[in-house]
Motif scaffolding. Structure first.
Motif, short mmCIF file in Angstrom:
data_model
loop_
_atom_site.label_atom_id
_atom_site.label_comp_id
_atom_site.label_asym_id
_atom_site.label_seq_id
_atom_site.Cartn_x
_atom_site.Cartn_y
_atom_site.Cartn_z
N SER A 120 57.71 81.55 -8.99
CA SER A 120 58.29 82.42 -10.02
C SER A 120 58.07 83.89 -9.70
N TYR A 121 56.98 84.21 -8.97
CA TYR A 121 56.66 85.61 -8.71
C TYR A 121 57.19 86.03 -7.33
N ARG A 122 58.45 85.81 -7.11
CA ARG A 122 59.04 86.20 -5.85
C ARG A 122 59.62 87.61 -5.97
N ARG A 123 59.75 88.26 -4.85
CA ARG A 123 60.24 89.64 -4.84
C ARG A 123 61.67 89.69 -5.39
N GLY A 124 61.91 90.66 -6.27
CA GLY A 124 63.24 90.83 -6.87
C GLY A 124 63.37 90.23 -8.24
N ASN A 125 62.45 89.33 -8.64
CA ASN A 125 62.49 88.77 -9.99
C ASN A 125 62.16 89.85 -11.02
N ARG A 128 58.68 90.17 -17.58
CA ARG A 128 58.13 90.88 -18.74
C ARG A 128 56.73 90.34 -18.97
N VAL A 129 55.72 91.19 -18.85
CA VAL A 129 54.33 90.81 -19.04
C VAL A 129 53.93 91.19 -20.46
N ASP A 131 51.10 91.46 -23.42
CA ASP A 131 49.68 91.59 -23.72
C ASP A 131 49.53 91.83 -25.22
N VAL A 132 49.26 90.75 -25.95
CA VAL A 132 49.22 90.77 -27.42
C VAL A 132 50.59 91.24 -27.93
N ASP A 133 50.69 92.44 -28.54
CA ASP A 133 51.99 92.91 -29.00
C ASP A 133 52.54 94.02 -28.11
N ASN A 134 51.91 94.25 -26.97
CA ASN A 134 52.43 95.21 -26.00
C ASN A 134 53.11 94.45 -24.87
N TYR A 135 54.00 95.12 -24.18
CA TYR A 135 54.65 94.50 -23.03
C TYR A 135 54.98 95.57 -21.99
N ILE A 136 55.18 95.10 -20.77
CA ILE A 136 55.66 95.94 -19.68
C ILE A 136 56.58 95.07 -18.84
N GLU A 137 57.68 95.63 -18.35
CA GLU A 137 58.61 94.82 -17.60
C GLU A 137 59.21 95.61 -16.45
N GLY A 138 59.64 94.89 -15.44
CA GLY A 138 60.24 95.51 -14.27
C GLY A 138 60.48 94.49 -13.17
N TYR A 139 61.07 94.96 -12.09
CA TYR A 139 61.33 94.10 -10.93
C TYR A 139 60.09 94.04 -10.04
N ILE A 140 59.80 92.85 -9.52
CA ILE A 140 58.69 92.71 -8.57
C ILE A 140 59.12 93.31 -7.24
N SER A 141 58.45 94.37 -6.84
CA SER A 141 58.76 95.03 -5.57
C SER A 141 57.88 94.51 -4.45
N GLU A 142 56.59 94.31 -4.75
CA GLU A 142 55.66 93.84 -3.72
C GLU A 142 54.42 93.25 -4.39
N ILE A 143 53.83 92.26 -3.71
CA ILE A 143 52.56 91.69 -4.16
C ILE A 143 51.53 92.00 -3.09
N ASN A 144 50.59 92.86 -3.43
CA ASN A 144 49.54 93.26 -2.49
C ASN A 144 48.26 92.50 -2.79
N MET A 145 47.23 92.80 -2.01
CA MET A 145 45.98 92.07 -2.13
C MET A 145 45.32 92.27 -3.50
N PHE A 146 45.43 93.47 -4.07
CA PHE A 146 44.75 93.75 -5.33
C PHE A 146 45.70 94.00 -6.50
N ASN A 147 46.96 94.28 -6.23
CA ASN A 147 47.87 94.60 -7.32
C ASN A 147 49.30 94.22 -6.96
N ASN A 173 62.61 86.68 -15.55
CA ASN A 173 64.04 86.94 -15.71
C ASN A 173 64.49 86.74 -17.17
N PRO A 174 63.96 87.54 -18.11
CA PRO A 174 64.34 87.39 -19.53
C PRO A 174 65.82 87.71 -19.73
N ARG A 175 66.40 87.11 -20.78
CA ARG A 175 67.83 87.32 -21.04
C ARG A 175 68.13 88.75 -21.46
N ASP A 176 67.26 89.31 -22.31
CA ASP A 176 67.49 90.67 -22.78
C ASP A 176 66.56 91.63 -22.05
N ARG A 177 66.95 92.88 -21.98
CA ARG A 177 66.15 93.92 -21.36
C ARG A 177 65.73 94.93 -22.42
#
Length: 202
Positions: A120-125, A128-129, A131-147, A173-177
């Motif tokens: 699921s965590y492939r590049r380009g996906n 939306r993450v 965290d309780v009632d907060n969220y952050i969303e974006g395209y996966i650009s790269e997966i590094n060793m620490f982040n 890949n949520p339906r709405d942005r």
């Protein structure tokens, strides 16, 4: 001349079990490397990650597997079992905390391998993450060793820790942005409107 030949033969006879077990450990070590390394490379190619990610995964896996193999070899060749168990228990406790506690920096390395093997965590996906009632969303650009690097639709770069990404609820890949960063208030508004409607009826 006879003594020179007899000494190695005697040594081999005395330590033949040690040599046998050591050979088994070395063979298993190389078999595991032969099995795991192609899979790591396949994960990197599948998720369209760069070769730097593969090199980081290769180095980390090689280091950890070599340390484990070395510890087993030391045990085979006569290190005091009680002392080794005491030391290894302490090391395992510290390593366990370091690799799995969410507040530890090294836990990002453990999470890195989890993300790397998760399709699921492939590049380009687009994710939306939550965290309780907060969220952050974006395209996966790269997966590094620490982040993990996320690129928002506003072209902002977000560096998100791997251990938090694996510990948070994530929509792939949520339906709405929504906005790149914000609060989830839809449920609160819905509850308010429902309560208001019930009060009006009363």
């Amino acid at each position: 001349m006879t003594d020179w030949i007899a000494s190695p033969l005697e040594w081999l006879q005395n330590y033949q079990l040690n040599l046998l077990f050591s050979a088994v450990v070395v063979v298993v070590y190389f078999i595991i490397r032969r099995i795991v390394l192609p899979k790591l490379e396949a994960y990197v190619e599948r998720d369209n990650l760069n070769q730097q990610t593969f090199r980081s995964a290769l180095f980390t896996f090689s280091l950890l597997s070599a340390v484990v193999a070395l510890g087993i070899l030391l045990l085979i060749w006569g290190i005091n079992i009680r002392e080794l168990l005491a030391v290894s228990t302490g090391i395992m406790a510290l390593t366990g905390v370091a690799l799995f506690a969410t507040w530890s920096i090294l836990s990002n390395v453990t999470a890195f391998f989890i993300l790397l093997s998760h399709q699921s965590y492939r590049r380009g996906n687009y994710i939306r993450v939550i965290d309780v009632d907060n969220y952050i969303e974006g395209y996966i650009s790269e997966i590094n060793m620490f982040n993990t690097i996320l690129i928002t639709e506003d072209r902002e770069t977000v560096v998100y820790p791997n251990n938090l990404l694996t510990a948070r609820a994530t929509i792939i890949n949520p339906r709405d942005r929504k906005r790149p960063i914000g609060k989830i208030e839809d449920f609160r508004k819905t509850e308010t409107s429902v309560d208001g409607g019930l009060n009006d009826k009363d």
